[in-house]
Design a protein around this motif. Structure first.
Motif, PDB file in Angstrom:
ATOM      1  N   ILE A  62       1.224  -1.328  -0.177  1.00 31.28           N
ATOM      2  CA  ILE A  62       0.142   0.069  -0.038  1.00 31.28           C
ATOM      3  C   ILE A  62       0.498   0.846   0.080  1.00 31.28           C
ATOM      4  O   ILE A  62       1.805   1.331   0.806  1.00 31.28           O
ATOM      5  CB  ILE A  62      -1.173   0.113   1.226  1.00 31.28           C
ATOM      6  N   LYS A  66      -3.242   3.545  -0.997  1.00 36.15           N
ATOM      7  CA  LYS A  66      -4.047   2.919  -2.067  1.00 36.15           C
ATOM      8  C   LYS A  66      -2.820   1.464  -2.189  1.00 36.15           C
ATOM      9  O   LYS A  66      -2.113   1.759  -2.237  1.00 36.15           O
ATOM     10  CB  LYS A  66      -3.952   3.647  -3.128  1.00 36.15           C
ATOM     11  N   ASP A  67      -4.053   0.925  -2.723  1.00 33.67           N
ATOM     12  CA  ASP A  67      -2.862  -0.546  -2.436  1.00 33.67           C
ATOM     13  C   ASP A  67      -2.749  -0.782  -4.095  1.00 33.67           C
ATOM     14  O   ASP A  67      -3.589  -0.572  -5.298  1.00 33.67           O
ATOM     15  CB  ASP A  67      -4.525  -1.978  -2.646  1.00 33.67           C
ATOM     16  N   VAL A  68      -1.815  -1.480  -4.387  1.00 27.61           N
ATOM     17  CA  VAL A  68      -0.742  -1.110  -5.728  1.00 27.61           C
ATOM     18  C   VAL A  68       0.151  -2.432  -5.890  1.00 27.61           C
ATOM     19  O   VAL A  68       1.216  -2.541  -7.083  1.00 27.61           O
ATOM     20  CB  VAL A  68       0.493  -0.240  -5.965  1.00 27.61           C
ATOM     21  N   ARG A  76       2.984   4.125 -10.143  1.00 24.12           N
ATOM     22  CA  ARG A  76       2.759   3.473  -8.920  1.00 24.12           C
ATOM     23  C   ARG A  76       3.828   5.079  -8.894  1.00 24.12           C
ATOM     24  O   ARG A  76       3.558   5.317  -7.506  1.00 24.12           O
ATOM     25  CB  ARG A  76       4.269   2.481  -8.623  1.00 24.12           C
TER      26      ARG A  76
END
Lengths: 354, 160
Positions: A62, A66-68, A76
């Protein structure tokens, strides 16, 4: 800038080799985290997973809430500085630094201002029209950093950026990175196998071995209160002296000497009475003492100017003392030492006894 | 445009190459190639087999050399190369009045018929090629001169 959270990250390659086991780390906004460990410990793999250059087998990454985890590298908003600089040889310094912004189709005037600002920070203003081959290694690495800075990414990643530089330049560039971090207040993940870099740069250090995190803490915590034998022997130069011994009758009996336990140490080791432990002593904690309990058979005397490294054997153990004087011991001399600070480790688990 | 933006544009010249001029010069070479490929592939009687074509070949080689070198020169704001490009561009216009115009107005006997050495279609095509080549050269030179002078003045102002 951004915070970063790595939860239960695992990396298993196609050939079923697991490089990273259950990696957990929370990086605060503006923090400089150094991943340190020997070659093959999984630190670069972890960094590459954060960058998106390696797939994450399982776990969650994260960035700024935000979950990347599954997001492609280009989205990213992360900048990475590599060991080999990765500069475009046919472009000038200015063009190299402007390249990523040009690809994003930013306004050329804005790009110009950003590049000049980054060059000013890094002291590259006079080198902007030069090609990378006309620069020294340190300058090239600064260009690589400049290329990262102009993008104003959420997170900076450094993969052993100083490994190609000679010792003097490494020290200078290390200080520049530190100043840069203070100036930008950027979130940085820095990978190195050099513990000096780790100790001098890091807000917190993640010490890794064989794909596992061994300890996370401030440089002082890792140095002063190592979690286990690996961290104790990896952090600190020269490495910590380790003596196998047994706790018995208010002392630790090692081969060649017996270390007398103080009252508080006896209390600490009460449950280990009769058991095998490892006695760890940093070289600077081995002090010359005419009535000391440890007699060293000197094998080498290294004068470093402000202090002297005295190497020798104690009951078959190779032992090093860091003496704060100019010494002139010769091979075969027998010198008595005592310890002014020690660490205890469980022989079975190798964990620190606290 | 505000003053700061003008200043930034000028300052950019110190670090960026004059790619526009360079690209235009290369474009001029491309149009010239289209021109001479069309001319040298013409085979109307023996009209094109004379010393003029020999001279044309030599001139084309010179043109290619000069324009290519100039394309590199203007890239780094060399004023003399920009001037050379304008000269070469003018010469491309002049060339229209030699081979294309003469060939278009001259009749050649092929068999029993008298036909123009260069048909209307080909004439229009080569004239367009030369005009575009000339325009690209002149534009490249003009931009090159403007940017070179601007850069020179800006650098002098910095020194002062």
């Amino acid at each position: 800038m951004a915070s970063l959270s790595l939860s239960n990250l695992n990396k298993i390659y196609d050939n079923n080799v697991q490089a990273v086991f259950d990696f957990n780390l929370d990086v605060k906004d503006g923090e400089l985290i150094v991943l340190v460990g020997p070659s093959g410990c999984g630190k670069s793999t972890t960094l590459r997973m954060v960058a998106g250059l390696e797939d994450i087998t399982s776990g969650q990454l994260i960035i700024d809430g935000k979950d990347v985890t599954q997001m492609p590298a280009k989205d990213r908003d992360i900048a990475m500085v590599f060991q080999n600089y990765a500069l475009y040889a046919h472009m000038t310094v200015y063009e190299n630094m402007a390249f990523s912004l040009t690809l994003r189709k930013e306004d050329p005037n804005v790009i110009h201002e950003k590049v000049l600002a980054a060059a000013e920070i890094l002291g590259l203003t006079d080198q902007l029209n030069k090609k990378p081959r006309q620069l020294s290694g340190g300058q090239r690495q600064r260009v690589a950093m400049g290329r990262a800075i102009v993008r104003k990414p959420k997170v900076f990643l450094f993969d052993e950026p100083l490994s190609n530089l000679d010792a003097k330049l490494r020290g200078a560039t290390r200080r520049e990175i530190l100043l840069l971090h203070k100036r930008l207040g950027a979130t940085m993940l820095y990978v190195t196998h050099d513990q000096t870099e780790a100790l001098t740069l890091a807000d917190r250090i993640v010490c890794m071995s064989m794909g596992y995190v061994q300890q996370i803490g401030t440089p002082l915590e890792l140095y002063d209160t190592p979690a286990n034998v690996f961290v104790a022997s990896f952090i600190g130069l020269p490495p910590m002296n380790m003596f196998d011994g047994v706790v018995e009758g208010g002392q630790i009996t090692c081969q060649g000497f017996a270390y007398p336990l103080s009252e508080s140490e006896r209390e600490l080791l009460r449950e280990h009475e009769g058991k095998a432990v490892i006695l760890g002593v940093r070289p600077e904690n081995v002090v010359p003492d005419d009535e000391g309990y440890l007699e060293m058979d000197v094998t080498l005397n290294e004068n470093l100017g402000q202090n002297t490294l005295v190497h020798g054997n104690v009951g078959g153990h190779r032992t090093t003392a860091k003496v704060r004087d100019w010494c002139s011991y010769r091979k075969g001399d027998r010198v008595r030492f005592s310890f002014n600070r020690v660490h205890f480790f469980d022989k079975e688990t190798t964990n620190a006894i606290r | 445009m505000n003053r700061d933006l003008k200043l930034i544009k000028k300052d950019r010249l110190r670090y960026t190459k004059n790619k526009l001029s360079s690209t235009l010069a290369i474009l001029a070479i491309v149009f010239d190639c289209l021109y001479f490929v069309s001319i040298y592939s013409s085979d109307v009687g023996n009209y094109f087999y004379n010393y003029i074509i020999g001279a044309s070949v030599v001139y084309n080689l010179l043109f290619l050399l000069c324009t290519f070198l100039s394309s590199e020169g203007v890239k780094s704001y060399k004023l003399n190369y920009a001037t050379l490009l304008i000269g070469v561009g003018v010469m491309q216009i002049v060339r229209i009045f030699y081979i294309p115009l003469k060939a278009h107005s001259e009749l050649v006997k092929v068999g029993t018929e008298n036909i123009p050495a260069m048909a209307n279609g080909q004439f229009t095509y080569v004239v367009i090629c030369l005009c575009l080549s000339a325009a690209a050269c002149i534009a490249s030179g003009a931009i090159g001169i403007y940017k070179s002078v601007t850069l020179k003045r800006y650098q002098e102002s910095l020194k002062a």
